[in-house]
Write an enzyme that holds these catalytic residues in place. Structure first.
Site, PDB file in Angstrom:
ATOM      1  CD  GLU A 119     -22.815 -13.032  19.842  1.00 52.66           C
ATOM      2  OE1 GLU A 119     -22.130 -13.647  20.304  1.00 52.66           O
ATOM      3  OE2 GLU A 119     -21.872 -11.733  19.245  1.00 52.66           O
ATOM      4  CE  LYS A 196     -20.643  -8.906  21.125  1.00 52.08           C
ATOM      5  NZ  LYS A 196     -19.899  -9.877  20.041  1.00 52.08           N
ATOM      6  CB  CYS A 233     -20.784 -12.843  22.688  1.00 50.71           C
ATOM      7  SG  CYS A 233     -19.756 -14.235  22.982  1.00 50.71           S
TER       8      CYS A 233
HETATM    9  N1  LIG Z   1     -18.655 -12.983  19.876  1.00 46.33           N
HETATM   10  C1  LIG Z   1     -18.235 -13.339  20.897  1.00 46.33           C
HETATM   11  O1  LIG Z   1     -18.353 -12.120  21.047  1.00 46.33           O
HETATM   12  N2  LIG Z   1     -16.869 -14.230  21.038  1.00 46.33           N
HETATM   13  C2  LIG Z   1     -15.739 -13.056  21.033  1.00 46.33           C
HETATM   14  C3  LIG Z   1     -14.952 -14.661  22.033  1.00 46.33           C
HETATM   15  C4  LIG Z   1     -15.384 -14.363  23.099  1.00 46.33           C
HETATM   16  O2  LIG Z   1     -15.659 -13.939  24.147  1.00 46.33           O
HETATM   17  O3  LIG Z   1     -15.234 -15.818  23.491  1.00 46.33           O
END
Ligand SMILES: NC(=O)NCCC(=O)O
Length: 384
Positions: A119, A196, A233
């Protein structure tokens, strides 16, 4: 030990579980034993010279009478940032292009057909800071920004599909920012982009300061090597998000991520793997690696003292198959390239055995979900 000194669970198992029990322990933890992929010596040498973890595994399917195998090689790349976070923006981007570009060269030696990066791979994960400058300067056009042009070159050079998650600046819509994966076909054409859908509001993940929930829905990209989708993510915590990509036909769903040890590590091996099982598809979870320091300290309204870093991004990228098997993960501490060869015929074979798509009561869920979002919704609770 949640930090950078612990190499990987797999390494501990190899070191400390007695040989006699190891196979059974691995079967229970990881599912059916996978063959190691024979990687060319030139690739192994390059990974040693360039100091990154290189692993390769094969996910086989049973031979069928009417369909030939549909074999595809997928490469996942996890990496640290190269320069300090206060180096000039363009220098940081170019240093990452160089590092990841060299790892793609090795992926090409390994015969990779589709490669996916982590990401926001062209920048530090600076969204913890809530500062605008210089972080918004890392944003680029998905269609013809510097990074997309770089990926087009790689795609053409290696006949490889490239999935490139970036911070997108959408000039057509007043320069708004998005967290976006760009998909470049092996012919070097931008097939499209996937934004996203779910923006975290947890810990230091202050991403809602920068961009809104994506508006591209659940696109699936028909590539020469199979139908792919990108669940970025935090979307991995949302089973319906995986489901929708799968319902649109995704055979492989990538999950490019940036997440840290103390927050999510126990969930990491479960979520993408569960999605592969539940949706009869392959899932590919990629996490960045290392600790990134920011000059100005920040807080996140959680009572923690002001600090300069997120904590340790624990890597551990892995691939899971619809039969519940998964490969060992990449290192928790080092850059890495994971190459997996998968026969996509396995998706339908497992679907025909377990029938989750056939037994799913989508008409029931759709009707009930429609009701739950109404203002006058009454939960179906029966009381004495
Ligand atoms: N980049 C992101 O969405 N991180 C959030 C934390 C997670 O999903 O573990």
């Amino acid at each position: 030990m949640s930090g950078k000194d612990f190499e990987s669970l797999e390494k501990v198992l190899e070191t400390y579980v007695p040989e006699a029990e190891r196979r059974e322990v691995r079967r229970l933890l990881f599912g059916k034993e996978l063959k190691k992929l024979n990687l060319p010596q030139s690739a192994i040498d390059a990974s040693v010279e360039q100091d990154f973890d290189l692993k390769g595994y094969v996910f086989e399917a049973s031979p069928e009478q009417l369909r030939p195998p549909r074999t595809v090689r997928v490469g996942l790349i996890q990496n640290k940032i190269v320069l300090p976070t206060d180096a000039p923006v363009l220098e940081q981007i170019k240093a990452l292009h160089k590092r990841v570009g060299e790892m793609v060269d090795v992926a090409a030696m390994c015969g990779v057909n589709i490669v996916c990066f982590q990401e926001a791979w062209t920048m530090p994960f600076a969204f913890c800071t809530r500062e605008r400058e210089p972080w918004t300067e890392f944003a680029e056009s998905a269609e013809d920004g510097l990074t997309t042009r770089f990926c087009i070159q790689l795609a053409k050079k290696y006949n490889m599909v490239v999935v490139s998650p970036i911070l997108e600046r959408d000039e057509i819509h007043s320069g708004t920012l998005w967290n976006t994966a760009v998909v470049v076909s092996n012919n070097g054409n931008v097939l499209g982009k996937s934004r996203k859908n779910h923006i975290p509001r947890v810990g230091d993940f202050n991403e809602s300061t920068y961009y809104m929930e994506g508006n591209t829905g659940h696109p699936v990209f028909q590539t020469q090597f199979g139908k792919i989708a990108v669940n970025i993510c935090y979307g991995r915590h949302h089973p319906l998000n995986w489901l929708m990509y799968s319902i649109h036909g995704a055979e492989i769903i990538f999950n490019p991520s940036a997440t840290v040890g103390l927050l999510s590590e126990p969930m990491w091996p479960i979520e993408a793997r569960n999605a592969a099982i539940a949706n009869h598809c392959f899932t590919c979870a990629i996490n960045r690696v290392g600790t990134e320091f920011f000059k100005n300290e920040f807080t996140s309204g959680d009572g923690k003292k002001a600090h300069h870093d997120f904590g340790h991004f624990y890597g551990s990228s892995y691939v899971a198959a619809p039969d519940g098997s998964r490969c060992p993960g990449l290192s928790r501490t080092r850059d890495g390239l994971l190459v997996t060869e998968m026969d996509l015929n396995l998706n339908r074979q497992v679907a025909d055995k377990w029938n989750f798509k056939m037994t799913g009561r989508y008409e029931l869920y759709a009707e009930e979900l429609k009701n739950t979002i109404q203002h006058d919704f009454k939960p179906n609770i029966l009381k004495e």
